[in-house]
Design a protein around this motif. Structure first.
Motif, PDB file in Angstrom:
ATOM      1  N   LYS A 141      16.735  -1.698  -9.524  1.00 60.22           N
ATOM      2  CA  LYS A 141      15.793  -1.987  -8.085  1.00 60.22           C
ATOM      3  C   LYS A 141      14.677  -0.644  -8.179  1.00 60.22           C
ATOM      4  O   LYS A 141      13.282  -1.067  -7.876  1.00 60.22           O
ATOM      5  N   GLN A 202      22.235 -10.538 -14.207  1.00 58.10           N
ATOM      6  CA  GLN A 202      20.513 -11.054 -13.633  1.00 58.10           C
ATOM      7  C   GLN A 202      19.380 -10.467 -13.798  1.00 58.10           C
ATOM      8  O   GLN A 202      18.794 -10.324 -14.618  1.00 58.10           O
ATOM      9  N   ARG A 203      20.045  -8.941 -13.289  1.00 56.67           N
ATOM     10  CA  ARG A 203      18.819  -8.457 -12.586  1.00 56.67           C
ATOM     11  C   ARG A 203      18.422  -7.434 -14.048  1.00 56.67           C
ATOM     12  O   ARG A 203      16.759  -7.602 -14.463  1.00 56.67           O
ATOM     13  N   GLN A 204      19.354  -7.730 -15.221  1.00 55.68           N
ATOM     14  CA  GLN A 204      18.831  -6.825 -16.600  1.00 55.68           C
ATOM     15  C   GLN A 204      18.796  -7.257 -17.183  1.00 55.68           C
ATOM     16  O   GLN A 204      17.763  -7.467 -18.083  1.00 55.68           O
ATOM     17  N   ILE A 205      18.743  -8.783 -17.112  1.00 59.77           N
ATOM     18  CA  ILE A 205      18.488 -10.209 -17.623  1.00 59.77           C
ATOM     19  C   ILE A 205      16.959 -10.118 -17.523  1.00 59.77           C
ATOM     20  O   ILE A 205      15.992 -10.783 -17.974  1.00 59.77           O
ATOM     21  N   ASP A 206      16.726 -10.725 -16.765  1.00 58.35           N
ATOM     22  CA  ASP A 206      15.447 -10.223 -15.903  1.00 58.35           C
ATOM     23  C   ASP A 206      14.324  -9.427 -16.574  1.00 58.35           C
ATOM     24  O   ASP A 206      13.586  -9.990 -16.700  1.00 58.35           O
ATOM     25  N   ALA A 207      14.714  -7.991 -15.983  1.00 59.09           N
ATOM     26  CA  ALA A 207      14.167  -7.206 -17.007  1.00 59.09           C
ATOM     27  C   ALA A 207      13.492  -6.858 -18.966  1.00 59.09           C
ATOM     28  O   ALA A 207      13.240  -6.167 -18.951  1.00 59.09           O
ATOM     29  N   GLY A 208      14.218  -7.558 -19.272  1.00 58.98           N
ATOM     30  CA  GLY A 208      14.334  -8.292 -20.820  1.00 58.98           C
ATOM     31  C   GLY A 208      15.262  -7.598 -21.401  1.00 58.98           C
ATOM     32  O   GLY A 208      15.747  -6.911 -22.324  1.00 58.98           O
ATOM     33  N   ILE A 240      25.378 -17.930 -16.599  1.00 55.22           N
ATOM     34  CA  ILE A 240      25.448 -16.961 -17.560  1.00 55.22           C
ATOM     35  C   ILE A 240      25.563 -16.646 -19.280  1.00 55.22           C
ATOM     36  O   ILE A 240      25.872 -17.725 -19.673  1.00 55.22           O
ATOM     37  N   THR A 244      25.721 -13.271 -23.798  1.00 58.04           N
ATOM     38  CA  THR A 244      24.585 -12.689 -23.367  1.00 58.04           C
ATOM     39  C   THR A 244      25.482 -11.222 -23.536  1.00 58.04           C
ATOM     40  O   THR A 244      24.225  -9.830 -23.140  1.00 58.04           O
TER      41      THR A 244
END
Length: 532
Positions: A141, A202-208, A240, A244
């Motif tokens: 974050k 999911q936060r890491q996925i959203d960050a690419g 997910i 992934t």
């Protein structure tokens, strides 16, 4: 129909502390409970098989590449998944516990990857475990900035990429006794994996990027298959996409060295490669064959990476990985900066030689324990890789390694010197002292040491005693002297606890498989009333 979470299945057996409710949410605990319920029996069966295999090997059963999996090794067509975002270029990785200062320093270090270590570099007190999860969440974050009471600031830099986070959960053999599911402790591996995955995937996925892991202490392909099934279920539970998760396996047990391809195959949809976990590998070799006189190793300082059996292991790892399109990551450089210019120069020279060997052998990257070593490691791999992100095209078809070569340990006839015995005792005692008080990464004699160091030190003492390479009276005399020295330096050190831990793990007739298992229950677990 997607799998369902088991509501209210996990109890917390520890008093709540500040911000723990951000990690130990009902939904996160239900997620962990579902994983624990799904894989409890398989984990127990695999741990029983570990013990059976140890007995077979102790009885003289030969260790060989499995005949039943030869079709997997002979099939030229299968490959692991392509490198995931953030794991394409791994030329330098830094390791360390997910403590707050280390989190900032590692992410800012210039390394391509940070191994956030809940295993060997973290003393698994309940506070350390949950604080580590909070630090990772805060880092993702980007709210990890903080200032020490002395006024020193730690802040994430915004003008360059941060290291990719890869989490190393604790091994399958460990429990987390502060969490209970169906009256049983929850496997520590599923706690560390599950909390990070639930809050950060999911936060890491959203960050690419993605949820990435290092898997420790695996002993065979079945344990890799268990992890793969954990990944599959976790992805299904949280919606997910399959594949992934990516995981790098540490080849740090002698039995896993005979199943490298099989381990990659089991994890092929989630694999990010293999790592040469060389210190634990030596520990495993002594632990597995310590009862045999032909496996009596010299002092650990004399067992270099150019030893024939270590060369066989490290070259086979590169060859295996590149054959299947997987990254091969080299071992740890544990040196830390020294105020003495000459000592510092000598340490850097040793690190350079080690990293040059790895890069020239075909490794795609390597580990360092201190940010000051990142530029040196990067420079060495830059010199070999240039603008390429890796050297997967170097398949090392010239490498042919036999079972005999993996086990070609040169028998030592000369007994260890008194100084070698003393060094092992001192290292074990001082690490135990730090670990009991909650510190898992410790600087000793210019090296950043973790639990693997203490494991090697105490099993060497055990092996030397078993084969009468050193007299028990000598060990006990040195033990008393070093405990006195430790007490003089640290007056509040729990010397009786430290002595007891050393006696139980290095002086007993039967060698405990890990010092951490029993010591965790005796020294680090403080259960209180269950939280409803």
């Amino acid at each position: 129909m997607p799998p369902q979470l088991i509501a209210g299945s996990v109890n917390v057996l520890a008093a709540p502390r500040e911000r723990h409710d951000e990690i130990l949410t009902p939904a996160a605990l239900d997620f962990i409970g579902t994983l624990a319920d799904a894989f409890h029996k398989r984990r127990q069966d695999l741990l029983k098989e570990r013990r059976r295999q140890a007995i077979r090997l102790a009885a003289g059963s030969p260790l060989d590449f499995p005949l039943v999996t030869r079709p997997v090794r002979d099939d030229p067509d299968w490959r692991v998944a392509p490198p995931a975002p953030g794991l394409v270029d791994r030329r330098v990785e830094i390791t360390g516990p997910p403590e707050r200062r280390m989190t900032v320093n590692a992410l800012n270090s210039g390394a391509r990857v940070w191994l956030a270590d809940f295993e060997d570099a973290l003393s698994p007190t309940w506070e350390n475990v949950i604080a580590g999860q909070l630090n990772l969440l805060d880092a993702i974050k980007r709210r990890i900035d903080f200032t020490t009471p002395e006024g020193k600031e730690y802040r994430l830099v915004g003008d360059r990429p941060l290291a990719t986070i890869v989490v190393r959960p604790r091994g399958w053999h460990l429990d987390e006794e502060h969490l209970e599911c169906d009256g049983r402790p929850v496997p520590a591996a599923l706690v560390d994996f599950g909390l990070y995955f639930f809050h950060c995937a999911q936060r890491q996925i959203d960050a690419g990027l993605g949820p990435y892991f290092y898997l420790p202490k695996l002993e065979n392909r079945y344990e890799a298959r268990l992890w793969n099934d954990v990944f599959v279920l976790a992805q299904e539970l949280l919606g997910i996409p399959h594949g992934t998760v990516r995981a790098t396996v540490l080849i740090e047990t002698i039995t896993a060295a005979f199943e490298m391809e099989e381990i990659l195959y089991e994890l092929r949809h989630h694999s990010a490669g293999l790592n040469a976990g060389r210190w634990d590998y030596l520990f495993s070799l002594i632990k597995t064959f310590g009862h045999r006189t032909d496996f009596s190793l010299p002092d650990r300082a004399q067992v270099t990476m150019t030893s024939p059996f270590m060369r066989a292991y490290t070259e086979l790892l590169v060859s295996t990985c590149h054959k299947r399109g997987a990254h091969a990551i080299g071992g740890m450089a544990a040196q830390v900066p020294d105020q003495d210019p000459q000592a510092h120069k000598a340490a850097l020279a040793m690190v350079r030689l080690d990293k040059e060997r790895e890069a020239e052998d075909g490794y795609d990257g390597s580990w360092v324990a201190h940010p000051a070593l990142v530029p040196l490691c990067r420079e060495v791999f830059d010199g070999v890789l240039g603008e390429r992100p890796h050297q997967l095209d170097r398949t090392r078809d010239d490498v042919e390694v036999s079972p005999a070569q993996l086990l070609a340990v040169r028998r030592v006839s000369a007994p260890p010197s008194e100084q070698e015995v003393r060094t092992n005792i001192t290292v074990a005692l001082r690490y135990f002292a730090a670990w009991i008080r909650g510190q898992g990464a410790v600087t000793l004699d210019g090296l950043m040491e973790d639990a693997a160091t203490a494991e090697i030190a105490r099993v060497q003492i055990w092996q030397w005693l078993r084969h009468r390479a050193v007299e028990r009276e000598t060990v006990l005399c040195i033990l008393d002297e070093e405990l006195d020295a430790l007490g003089a330096e640290f007056p509040f050190a729990p010397l009786e606890e430290i002595r007891d831990l050393f006696a139980r793990t290095a002086l007993a007739a039967e060698l405990p498989l890990f010092f951490t298992s029993g010591a965790y229950t005796r020294h680090l677990v403080h259960t209180t009333e269950a939280r409803s």
